[in-house]
Structure formats: structure tokens, C-alpha cells
Design a protein around this motif. Structure first.
Motif, PDB file in Angstrom:
ATOM      1  N   TYR A   1       0.835  -1.208   0.000  1.00  0.00           N
ATOM      2  CA  TYR A   1       0.000   0.000   0.000  1.00  0.00           C
ATOM      3  C   TYR A   1       0.869   1.257   0.000  1.00  0.00           C
ATOM      4  CZ  TYR A   1      -3.277   3.570   1.604  1.00  0.00           C
ATOM      5  OH  TYR A   1      -4.025   4.715   1.724  1.00  0.00           O
ATOM      6  N   VAL A   2       1.919   1.243   0.802  1.00  0.00           N
ATOM      7  CA  VAL A   2       2.852   2.372   0.831  1.00  0.00           C
ATOM      8  C   VAL A   2       3.474   2.564  -0.554  1.00  0.00           C
ATOM      9  CG1 VAL A   2       4.896   3.367   1.931  1.00  0.00           C
ATOM     10  CG2 VAL A   2       3.351   1.913   3.262  1.00  0.00           C
ATOM     11  N   ALA A   3       3.907   1.444  -1.146  1.00  0.00           N
ATOM     12  CA  ALA A   3       4.495   1.515  -2.480  1.00  0.00           C
ATOM     13  C   ALA A   3       3.481   2.002  -3.501  1.00  0.00           C
ATOM     14  CB  ALA A   3       5.029   0.135  -2.882  1.00  0.00           C
ATOM     15  N   TRP A   4       2.227   1.533  -3.361  1.00  0.00           N
ATOM     16  CA  TRP A   4       1.168   1.964  -4.288  1.00  0.00           C
ATOM     17  C   TRP A   4       1.013   3.475  -4.265  1.00  0.00           C
ATOM     18  CZ3 TRP A   4      -3.387   4.676  -3.914  1.00  0.00           C
ATOM     19  CH2 TRP A   4      -4.251   4.598  -5.007  1.00  0.00           C
ATOM     20  N   LEU A   5       0.994   4.070  -3.088  1.00  0.00           N
ATOM     21  CA  LEU A   5       0.848   5.520  -2.977  1.00  0.00           C
ATOM     22  C   LEU A   5       2.021   6.245  -3.624  1.00  0.00           C
ATOM     23  CD1 LEU A   5      -0.545   5.956   0.657  1.00  0.00           C
ATOM     24  CD2 LEU A   5      -1.782   6.227  -1.491  1.00  0.00           C
ATOM     25  N   PHE A   6       3.221   5.703  -3.462  1.00  0.00           N
ATOM     26  CA  PHE A   6       4.402   6.333  -4.068  1.00  0.00           C
ATOM     27  C   PHE A   6       4.361   6.203  -5.594  1.00  0.00           C
ATOM     28  CE2 PHE A   6       7.842   6.681  -0.541  1.00  0.00           C
ATOM     29  CZ  PHE A   6       6.970   7.448   0.219  1.00  0.00           C
ATOM     30  N   TYR A   7       3.950   5.050  -6.104  1.00  0.00           N
ATOM     31  CA  TYR A   7       3.832   4.894  -7.555  1.00  0.00           C
ATOM     32  C   TYR A   7       2.773   5.850  -8.105  1.00  0.00           C
ATOM     33  CZ  TYR A   7       6.722   0.665  -7.970  1.00  0.00           C
ATOM     34  OH  TYR A   7       7.761  -0.224  -7.989  1.00  0.00           O
ATOM     35  N   ARG A   8       1.673   5.979  -7.386  1.00  0.00           N
ATOM     36  CA  ARG A   8       0.609   6.885  -7.815  1.00  0.00           C
ATOM     37  C   ARG A   8       1.094   8.333  -7.813  1.00  0.00           C
ATOM     38  NH1 ARG A   8      -3.341   8.124 -11.061  1.00  0.00           N
ATOM     39  NH2 ARG A   8      -5.157   9.093 -10.120  1.00  0.00           N
ATOM     40  N   MET A   9       1.868   8.689  -6.790  1.00  0.00           N
ATOM     41  CA  MET A   9       2.420  10.036  -6.704  1.00  0.00           C
ATOM     42  C   MET A   9       3.348  10.302  -7.891  1.00  0.00           C
ATOM     43  SD  MET A   9       2.381  12.742  -4.773  1.00  0.00           S
ATOM     44  CE  MET A   9       3.351  14.208  -4.409  1.00  0.00           C
ATOM     45  N   ALA A  10       4.182   9.329  -8.217  1.00  0.00           N
ATOM     46  CA  ALA A  10       5.100   9.482  -9.347  1.00  0.00           C
ATOM     47  C   ALA A  10       4.339   9.677 -10.653  1.00  0.00           C
ATOM     48  CB  ALA A  10       6.017   8.258  -9.447  1.00  0.00           C
ATOM     49  N   GLU A  11       3.261   8.932 -10.808  1.00  0.00           N
ATOM     50  CA  GLU A  11       2.462   9.025 -12.028  1.00  0.00           C
ATOM     51  C   GLU A  11       1.838  10.408 -12.183  1.00  0.00           C
ATOM     52  OE1 GLU A  11      -1.433   6.952 -12.378  1.00  0.00           O
ATOM     53  OE2 GLU A  11      -0.435   5.902 -14.016  1.00  0.00           O
ATOM     54  N   LEU A  12       1.279  10.933 -11.102  1.00  0.00           N
ATOM     55  CA  LEU A  12       0.649  12.246 -11.166  1.00  0.00           C
ATOM     56  C   LEU A  12       1.681  13.342 -11.379  1.00  0.00           C
ATOM     57  CD1 LEU A  12      -2.137  12.070  -8.439  1.00  0.00           C
ATOM     58  CD2 LEU A  12      -2.295  11.630 -10.888  1.00  0.00           C
ATOM     59  N   LEU A  13       2.837  13.218 -10.753  1.00  0.00           N
ATOM     60  CA  LEU A  13       3.897  14.200 -10.953  1.00  0.00           C
ATOM     61  C   LEU A  13       4.369  14.191 -12.410  1.00  0.00           C
ATOM     62  CD1 LEU A  13       6.040  13.717  -7.717  1.00  0.00           C
ATOM     63  CD2 LEU A  13       4.639  15.698  -8.322  1.00  0.00           C
TER      64      LEU A  13
ATOM     65  N   GLN B   1      -4.484  19.836  -7.235  1.00  0.00           N
ATOM     66  CA  GLN B   1      -3.923  20.791  -8.186  1.00  0.00           C
ATOM     67  C   GLN B   1      -4.259  20.439  -9.631  1.00  0.00           C
ATOM     68  OE1 GLN B   1       0.259  20.631  -7.364  1.00  0.00           O
ATOM     69  NE2 GLN B   1       0.051  21.473  -5.290  1.00  0.00           N
ATOM     70  N   MET B   2      -4.810  19.256  -9.837  1.00  0.00           N
ATOM     71  CA  MET B   2      -5.056  18.768 -11.177  1.00  0.00           C
ATOM     72  C   MET B   2      -6.552  18.718 -11.481  1.00  0.00           C
ATOM     73  SD  MET B   2      -2.298  15.626 -11.092  1.00  0.00           S
ATOM     74  CE  MET B   2      -2.569  15.187 -12.815  1.00  0.00           C
ATOM     75  N   PRO B   3      -6.920  18.766 -12.762  1.00  0.00           N
ATOM     76  CA  PRO B   3      -8.341  18.619 -13.113  1.00  0.00           C
ATOM     77  C   PRO B   3      -8.867  17.285 -12.612  1.00  0.00           C
ATOM     78  CG  PRO B   3      -7.082  19.418 -14.985  1.00  0.00           C
ATOM     79  CD  PRO B   3      -6.080  19.013 -13.950  1.00  0.00           C
TER      80      PRO B   3
ATOM     81  N   ALA C   1     -11.157  15.397 -13.717  1.00  0.00           N
ATOM     82  CA  ALA C   1     -11.364  14.430 -14.789  1.00  0.00           C
ATOM     83  C   ALA C   1     -10.068  13.705 -15.136  1.00  0.00           C
ATOM     84  CB  ALA C   1     -11.919  15.135 -16.030  1.00  0.00           C
ATOM     85  N   LEU C   2      -8.952  14.429 -15.115  1.00  0.00           N
ATOM     86  CA  LEU C   2      -7.661  13.812 -15.428  1.00  0.00           C
ATOM     87  C   LEU C   2      -7.232  12.857 -14.329  1.00  0.00           C
ATOM     88  CD1 LEU C   2      -5.151  13.503 -17.147  1.00  0.00           C
ATOM     89  CD2 LEU C   2      -4.217  15.568 -16.071  1.00  0.00           C
ATOM     90  N   VAL C   3      -7.475  13.242 -13.078  1.00  0.00           N
ATOM     91  CA  VAL C   3      -7.128  12.369 -11.956  1.00  0.00           C
ATOM     92  C   VAL C   3      -7.879  11.049 -12.075  1.00  0.00           C
ATOM     93  CG1 VAL C   3      -7.271  12.071  -9.451  1.00  0.00           C
ATOM     94  CG2 VAL C   3      -6.563  14.271 -10.408  1.00  0.00           C
ATOM     95  N   LYS C   4      -9.173  11.130 -12.388  1.00  0.00           N
ATOM     96  CA  LYS C   4      -9.979   9.916 -12.517  1.00  0.00           C
ATOM     97  C   LYS C   4      -9.543   9.083 -13.720  1.00  0.00           C
ATOM     98  CE  LYS C   4     -14.155  11.693 -10.280  1.00  0.00           C
ATOM     99  NZ  LYS C   4     -15.599  12.006 -10.442  1.00  0.00           N
ATOM    100  N   LEU C   5      -9.264   9.743 -14.831  1.00  0.00           N
ATOM    101  CA  LEU C   5      -8.860   9.016 -16.029  1.00  0.00           C
ATOM    102  C   LEU C   5      -7.506   8.342 -15.827  1.00  0.00           C
ATOM    103  CD1 LEU C   5      -9.569   8.345 -18.981  1.00  0.00           C
ATOM    104  CD2 LEU C   5      -8.380  10.459 -19.652  1.00  0.00           C
ATOM    105  N   SER C   6      -6.594   9.027 -15.171  1.00  0.00           N
ATOM    106  CA  SER C   6      -5.253   8.477 -14.957  1.00  0.00           C
ATOM    107  C   SER C   6      -5.259   7.298 -14.000  1.00  0.00           C
ATOM    108  CB  SER C   6      -4.314   9.559 -14.421  1.00  0.00           C
ATOM    109  OG  SER C   6      -4.669   9.937 -13.102  1.00  0.00           O
TER     110      SER C   6
END
Length: 200
Positions: free
Chosen positions: A52-64, A133-135, A137-142
Motif C-alpha cells: 500500500y505504501v508503495a502503491w501511494l508512491f507509484y501513484r504520486m510518481a504518475e501524477l507528478l 492541483q489537477m483537473p 477528470a484527469l485524476v480519474k482518467l489516470s
């Protein structure tokens, strides 16, 4: 859907959805959204699995990456996530014992603090702030599995897909499957995943 604790980065990326995998957090807390946990907690350090910790970090990297952030910062989150996945012990136990997480490979002081936050609160405030900070719709699509920044850019540029609803329509029309980097099999998976998000 069942989730396992130790998975590869490829397998873990495939589980990304609008909400983190609930099976990776034990106790009374209930997931309230990506990067957010609400509910009662009976102990100061929740039983948060490493995945779960890793999942959050991967998700953070993707959004960045979607924000065109500094590539070094993106890679730092991904390297740290890989370290957490491969770590044989439990991050929660390390935090509870007061161990210095920055001693682990690819875990600096800043990311060590973020791991402690996740283990003690079940959330990553930096992720929630980045999402804000992001739209929306983009957060959901990503968050649709198998849609990374490059594929999202291609869908936007080639088909004008900017929302989950757009994706459903494009997949249903066979437009996504005709793109060389997607194909009919991936299109079918995306259609199923996107349809679940829209309730269709």
C-alpha cells in the motif's frame, strides 16, 4: 478482488484504481478516496502493508509525471516504491520501533517522513494536495489501470479523450483498439475498467 502483499511494480501498477486497494489496510479505517483514509483507528500505527505504501508512491510518481514535474523527483518516488516492495520487513514495524527509514536504499529524509505519515495515518497528504492541483477528470482518467502518462497523452492527442466517459465512448466505437500502441485486447480491458467507473 483480492490483493497480495508482495507484488512486482508491473503487477502493482495494474491494480491502480480510483481508490487504493482496501485489502492493504487492516483495522477499522475505511477508504474514502485515492490517498485518503477516513474512520476510526484503534492504534497509533495502522497495519498498513508495504504494498500500500508503495502503491501511494507509484501513484504520486504518475501524477507528478502528468504535471511534467522534475524527472528526478518522479524517479525518486519510483525508486523508493521499489525499495519498499522488496523490503523483507514491515514498514509499520520500522516506524513503530523508531527506526531511521532514511538508512534504506533510495529513501531520503523527505520520503522517510512520508512513509511515517502513511504508516501512522493511512494517508499521504502530498498525494491529496497533488490531486487537488489537477483537473478532477484527469485524476480519474489516470487512475484507470494500464493508462500511464504516455498512453493518456496519445488518447488525448489522437482521439480527444480527456475523461473516463470519453474513454468509454472511444473504446465502444473501436477507436482505441485501432491505435497501434493499444490494440483490441487492451481496448477491451480499458472498456471494462472505464465502464465500471461510470456505472455503465
Amino acid at each position: 478482488m483480492a490483493y497480495i502483499v508482495h507484488v512486482s511494480s508491473t503487477q502493482l501498477a495494474a491494480t491502480i484504481a480510483l481508490r487504493p486497494p482496501a485489502a492493504l489496510i487492516e483495522g477499522k479505517a475505511a477508504l474514502g478516496g485515492a490517498g485518503r483514509v477516513v474512520g476510526e483507528r484503534s492504534a497509533p500505527c495502522m497495519a498498513v502493508h508495504n504494498a500500500y505504501v508503495a502503491w501511494l508512491f507509484y501513484r504520486m510518481a504518475e501524477l507528478l509525471e502528468l504535471q511534467n514535474a522534475n524527472p528526478f523527483r518522479v524517479r525518486a518516488y519510483r525508486r523508493a516504491a521499489a525499495t519498499i516492495e522488496d523490503f523483507p520487513g514491515k514498514m509499520t514495524e520500522m516506524v513503530a520501533a523508531g527506526r531511521d527509514l532514511s538508512e534504506l536504499p533510495d529513501i531520503g529524509a523527505d520520503l522517510a517522513e512520508k512513509i511515517e505519515e502513511i504508516c501512522t495515518t493511512g494517508r499521504l497528504s502530498a498525494l491529496a494536495e497533488t490531486e487537488a492541483q489537477m483537473p478532477e477528470a484527469l485524476v480519474k482518467l489516470s487512475a484507470i489501470p494500464e493508462l500511464g502518462p504516455k498512453r493518456l497523452a496519445e488518447l488525448r492527442d489522437r482521439l480527444g479523450v480527456t475523461t473516463v466517459e470519453d474513454l468509454v465512448k472511444a473504446c465502444a466505437a473501436g477507436e482505441v483498439g485501432r491505435l497501434a500502441s493499444f490494440g483490441p485486447e487492451l481496448e477491451a480491458r480499458l472498456l471494462r475498467a472505464a465502464s465500471r467507473k461510470t456505472g455503465r
